[in-house]
Design an enzyme around this catalytic site. Structure first.
Site, PDB file in Angstrom:
ATOM      1  N   HIS A  14       0.839  -1.197   0.000  1.00 56.92           N
ATOM      2  CA  HIS A  14       0.000   0.000   0.000  1.00 56.92           C
ATOM      3  C   HIS A  14       0.869   1.240   0.000  1.00 56.92           C
ATOM      4  CE1 HIS A  14      -0.290   0.955   4.598  1.00 56.92           C
ATOM      5  NE2 HIS A  14       0.800   0.288   4.357  1.00 56.92           N
ATOM      6  N   CYS A  33       6.132   5.900   4.020  1.00 54.95           N
ATOM      7  CA  CYS A  33       4.863   5.231   3.680  1.00 54.95           C
ATOM      8  C   CYS A  33       4.174   5.902   2.488  1.00 54.95           C
ATOM      9  CB  CYS A  33       3.923   5.204   4.877  1.00 54.95           C
ATOM     10  SG  CYS A  33       4.542   4.189   6.223  1.00 54.95           S
ATOM     11  N   HIS A  39       4.891   0.169  -0.714  1.00 56.71           N
ATOM     12  CA  HIS A  39       5.694  -0.593   0.244  1.00 56.71           C
ATOM     13  C   HIS A  39       4.791  -1.689   0.797  1.00 56.71           C
ATOM     14  CE1 HIS A  39       3.563   2.138   2.987  1.00 56.71           C
ATOM     15  NE2 HIS A  39       3.801   1.261   3.935  1.00 56.71           N
ATOM     16  N   HIS A  41       3.807  -5.036   3.747  1.00 59.74           N
ATOM     17  CA  HIS A  41       3.829  -5.533   5.129  1.00 59.74           C
ATOM     18  C   HIS A  41       3.369  -6.979   5.155  1.00 59.74           C
ATOM     19  CE1 HIS A  41       4.324  -1.500   6.841  1.00 59.74           C
ATOM     20  NE2 HIS A  41       3.385  -1.091   6.004  1.00 59.74           N
ATOM     21  N   ASP A  79      -4.811 -10.497   0.446  1.00 54.09           N
ATOM     22  CA  ASP A  79      -3.521 -11.170   0.448  1.00 54.09           C
ATOM     23  C   ASP A  79      -2.834 -11.056  -0.913  1.00 54.09           C
ATOM     24  OD1 ASP A  79      -1.434 -12.694   1.589  1.00 54.09           O
ATOM     25  OD2 ASP A  79      -2.261 -14.542   0.733  1.00 54.09           O
ATOM     26  N   HIS A  80      -1.581 -10.619  -0.876  1.00 50.63           N
ATOM     27  CA  HIS A  80      -0.767 -10.402  -2.065  1.00 50.63           C
ATOM     28  C   HIS A  80      -1.444  -9.434  -3.038  1.00 50.63           C
ATOM     29  CE1 HIS A  80       1.357 -13.826  -0.389  1.00 50.63           C
ATOM     30  NE2 HIS A  80       2.405 -13.377  -1.074  1.00 50.63           N
ATOM     31  N   GLU A 128       0.597  -4.414  11.912  1.00 49.68           N
ATOM     32  CA  GLU A 128       1.281  -4.044  10.677  1.00 49.68           C
ATOM     33  C   GLU A 128       2.774  -4.357  10.754  1.00 49.68           C
ATOM     34  OE1 GLU A 128       0.989  -0.210   7.829  1.00 49.68           O
ATOM     35  OE2 GLU A 128       1.745   0.211   9.845  1.00 49.68           O
TER      36      GLU A 128
END
Length: 139
Positions: A14, A33, A39, A41, A79-80, A128
């Site tokens: 994100h 960020c 970037h 997480h 996810d991903h 996070e």
């Protein structure tokens, strides 16, 4: 009242960026960020449900059922993925953990009500990083 917890994981990218601000202002507020190239997480989501155990099963809610709800309605969507571009329920919203957990709550509260009349969503914790997490109690 018994509280049960289910933990799930997802990986996502994100960018925190307010389109109404200049690049400089975004970098000042969001720091790295706001990286224009995103970037990522490795997130952890802990879902806590409260209720009284069913006298026939001993469950507040079947944890396998809760896991399926979380995976189908949250994890499979994030996810991903790029949270800014790929996730319908985040369109037009800043993808902060605070906003994510609010959207997760809406989805999970509705889905939980379909499988139980007595179990209630109590808390969502979205982790996070090992230093940053958000908890939400639906208030």
């Amino acid at each position: 009242m018994v509280h049960i917890c289910r933990k799930e994981h997802f990986n996502a990218a994100h960018k925190l960026y307010n389109p109404n601000w200049s690049r400089e202002r975004n970098e000042e507020v969001f720091g790295p960020c706001a990286n224009e190239n995103w970037h990522g997480h490795n997130f952890e989501l802990i879902v806590t449900v409260k209720g009284k155990p069913d006298p026939e099963t001993g469950f507040v809610v079947d944890l396998k059922v809760l896991g399926k709800i979380i995976k189908e309605n949250i994890i499979s969507k994030v996810d991903h993925k790029n949270l800014n571009l790929d996730v319908d329920f985040m369109k037009g919203k800043l993808t902060s953990c605070e906003n994510l957990v609010l959207e997760f709550w809406k989805i999970l509260e509705f889905q939980l009500s379909k499988v139980s009349d007595t179990a209630k969503l109590h808390c969502l914790e979205l982790i996070e990083t090992n230093k940053n997490s958000v908890k939400y109690y639906g208030e």
